[in-house]
Design an enzyme around this catalytic site. Structure first.
Site, PDB file in Angstrom:
ATOM      1  N   ALA A   9      60.784   9.047  21.162  1.00  0.00           N
ATOM      2  CA  ALA A   9      59.893   8.158  20.387  1.00  0.00           C
ATOM      3  C   ALA A   9      60.174   6.932  19.777  1.00  0.00           C
ATOM      4  O   ALA A   9      61.168   6.791  19.024  1.00  0.00           O
ATOM      5  CB  ALA A   9      58.808   8.797  19.353  1.00  0.00           C
ATOM      6  N   ASP A  51      58.972   7.604  26.188  1.00  0.00           N
ATOM      7  CA  ASP A  51      58.835   7.570  24.694  1.00  0.00           C
ATOM      8  C   ASP A  51      58.297   8.775  23.966  1.00  0.00           C
ATOM      9  O   ASP A  51      58.274   9.783  24.384  1.00  0.00           O
ATOM     10  CB  ASP A  51      58.102   6.183  24.518  1.00  0.00           C
ATOM     11  CG  ASP A  51      56.761   6.195  25.103  1.00  0.00           C
ATOM     12  OD1 ASP A  51      56.265   7.229  25.506  1.00  0.00           O
ATOM     13  OD2 ASP A  51      56.166   5.121  25.341  1.00  0.00           O
ATOM     14  N   SER A  52      57.474   8.610  22.992  1.00  0.00           N
ATOM     15  CA  SER A  52      56.727   9.730  22.245  1.00  0.00           C
ATOM     16  C   SER A  52      55.628  10.481  23.008  1.00  0.00           C
ATOM     17  O   SER A  52      55.464  11.366  22.762  1.00  0.00           O
ATOM     18  CB  SER A  52      55.895   8.903  21.152  1.00  0.00           C
ATOM     19  OG  SER A  52      54.841   8.110  21.407  1.00  0.00           O
ATOM     20  N   LEU A  53      55.386   9.962  24.223  1.00  0.00           N
ATOM     21  CA  LEU A  53      54.304  10.564  25.055  1.00  0.00           C
ATOM     22  C   LEU A  53      54.808  11.839  25.450  1.00  0.00           C
ATOM     23  O   LEU A  53      54.079  12.670  25.900  1.00  0.00           O
ATOM     24  CB  LEU A  53      53.644   9.572  26.121  1.00  0.00           C
ATOM     25  CG  LEU A  53      52.480   8.419  25.458  1.00  0.00           C
ATOM     26  CD1 LEU A  53      52.220   7.660  26.668  1.00  0.00           C
ATOM     27  CD2 LEU A  53      51.771   9.178  24.664  1.00  0.00           C
ATOM     28  N   VAL A  54      56.367  11.754  25.672  1.00  0.00           N
ATOM     29  CA  VAL A  54      57.000  12.790  26.336  1.00  0.00           C
ATOM     30  C   VAL A  54      58.148  13.384  25.416  1.00  0.00           C
ATOM     31  O   VAL A  54      58.730  14.379  25.933  1.00  0.00           O
ATOM     32  CB  VAL A  54      57.507  12.526  27.735  1.00  0.00           C
ATOM     33  CG1 VAL A  54      56.191  12.135  28.780  1.00  0.00           C
ATOM     34  CG2 VAL A  54      58.225  11.294  27.687  1.00  0.00           C
TER      35      VAL A  54
END
Length: 219
Positions: free
Chosen positions: A102, A26-29
């Site tokens: 994300a 998701d948004s972390l990567v």
């Protein structure tokens, strides 16, 4: 979401350089895929990218490099490109690709991802959910004195050990440790409950930021 990160690094053999690096999550990567999608989950404006080498937004939901970038550096490879990037052609395809987006969710059939071993993946880092109750949106809705939202914290605490057990059973079935569990929840809580342990690193970054501010003529 339940599983926040899903990294795959494929190795020909333990002693051989990695062949390709694939990122799911998701948004972390996410490193720019959402810039090519019609979505409100975007990181194409200030202050995203303020600590990136270009000092501009890159589609990463971060002030600078994200975790896949750091992993790529550690294994001696350039950062993977978003799978939607028009630059993902030729030699760039040999590096791997980033499929993270994300706002993505987790479906009931996500377990099929563990069949990646059959497709050639030989080292897969699976990161469980982080401290979801401490996310800014949850704090804004549920927190009164800065405390994390208990219901989501409990859910994370219940989910992560089961994920570790699942990974252990999959490795046992394969006969080798292909899948590796990373405890993102504990890492998050360490920052929140023992920030003094990391003060040296934070102070160093503050000095770097001051240096950058005073040397803006450098490219």
């Amino acid at each position: 979401y339940l599983i926040s990160l899903f990294f795959i690094v494929t190795f020909l053999a333990p002693q051989v350089k990695s062949r390709a690096f694939y990122v799911f999550g998701d948004s972390l990567v996410d490193n720019g895929n959402n810039d090519y999608l019609v979505t409100t989950a975007r990181a194409d404006n200030y202050p995203y990218g303020i600590d990136y080498p270009t000092r501009r937004p890159t589609g990463r939901f971060s002030n600078g490099l994200n975790i896949p970038d750091i992993i790529s550096e550690a294994i001696g490879m350039p950062s993977t490109l978003p799978y939607l990037s028009p630059q993902l052609t030729g030699e760039n395809l040999l590096v791997g690709a980033n499929f993270a987006s994300a706002g993505i969710g987790i479906l009931n059939d996500t377990g099929i991802q563990f069949k990646l071993y059959e497709l050639g993946a030989r080292r897969v880092l699976v990161t469980g959910t982080g401290a979801m109750g401490c996310a800014p949106a949850e704090l804004a809705q549920h927190s009164r004195n800065g405390e994390c939202y208990g219901a989501l914290q409990t859910a994370a605490a219940l989910f992560n050990p089961q994920l570790v057990n699942l990974i252990a059973s999959v490795n046992a079935e394969i006969g080798q440790d292909v899948f590796v569990a990373a405890n993102a929840y504990q890492m998050n809580m360490d920052y929140l409950t023992n920030p003094e342990q990391f003060v040296v690193g934070f102070e160093f970054m503050k000095k770097i930021e001051v240096f950058n501010t005073n040397c803006l003529v450098f490219k």
